[in-house]
Scaffold this active site. Sequence first.
Site, PDB file in Angstrom:
ATOM      1  N   LYS A 120      49.641  46.719  49.660  1.00  0.00           N
ATOM      2  CA  LYS A 120      49.761  46.193  51.015  1.00  0.00           C
ATOM      3  C   LYS A 120      49.340  44.726  51.080  1.00  0.00           C
ATOM      4  O   LYS A 120      50.053  43.891  51.656  1.00  0.00           O
ATOM      5  CB  LYS A 120      48.936  47.057  51.973  1.00  0.00           C
ATOM      6  CG  LYS A 120      49.079  46.680  53.411  1.00  0.00           C
ATOM      7  CD  LYS A 120      47.833  45.981  53.871  1.00  0.00           C
ATOM      8  CE  LYS A 120      48.078  45.359  55.232  1.00  0.00           C
ATOM      9  NZ  LYS A 120      46.901  44.583  55.660  1.00  0.00           N
ATOM     10  N   ASP A 138      51.163  48.821  56.877  1.00  0.00           N
ATOM     11  CA  ASP A 138      49.816  49.291  57.184  1.00  0.00           C
ATOM     12  C   ASP A 138      49.908  50.553  58.028  1.00  0.00           C
ATOM     13  O   ASP A 138      50.991  51.108  58.210  1.00  0.00           O
ATOM     14  CB  ASP A 138      49.030  48.191  57.907  1.00  0.00           C
ATOM     15  CG  ASP A 138      49.596  47.937  59.298  1.00  0.00           C
ATOM     16  OD1 ASP A 138      50.751  48.348  59.538  1.00  0.00           O
ATOM     17  OD2 ASP A 138      48.897  47.358  60.121  1.00  0.00           O
TER      18      ASP A 138
END
Length: 213
Positions: A120, A138
Amino acid sequence: MNKKEIKGFIRLLAKARPDAKTELNYSSPYTLLVSVVLSAQATDISVNKATNKLFKIASTPEAMVALGEEKLVPFINSIGLWRAKSRNVIALSKQLIENYNGQVPQTREALEALPGVGRKTANVVLSVAFDQPAMAVDTHIFRIGNRTGLAPGKTPLDVEKNLVTNIPRELIAKSHHWLILHGRYCCKAKKPECWHCPVVQICHYQDKNISPF
DNA sequence: AACTCGGGGCA
DNA sequence: TGCCCAGAGTT
């Protein structure tokens, strides 16, 4: 949703929040990288407060290493998980100096090899700092992708692949901000506020007859 | 797949 | 008071 519907979805979010931008400090690739490492399981606003002070003292890997872990802690001990984060930021900065001439590397492999950097975080840096086609998924974006039908997927990686192939490259980084803000202020995890949702007409959530009210 | 890190914000 | 937050690393 198909590519056309996804583009429409993004366009509606953009219209609702034309001035959307991250709260994180990205005056440089390095400050962005550190900010995202610090943001794990913390609110981006609290990270912003901490880094605004921190980056006046240390906005480069060299300055960060010179500061040292012990003096770094007071800057970030209000955002949680600060033990691992302070350790990672110093170790990561040392690696940038040793392996990349003090610069932030621009490949996924190099980024994910840094301590505290996962898929991420690497995607945020690749898309926002280096304008590469990567989508950071996310919890907000994962939830929106599945709840609304925008980009269903069993794992964040599924959602990521779906979005990155269907959103025009030049809109990916901005879409990231738009989606996250939509998640925080409207499409909330517990009580989604559909009455002021800009994409309520094309969202699949209400098709399931689940009333959030 | 489950567990741990973690103080602040907010209901 | 209890729950959640722009996740990542370890077991």
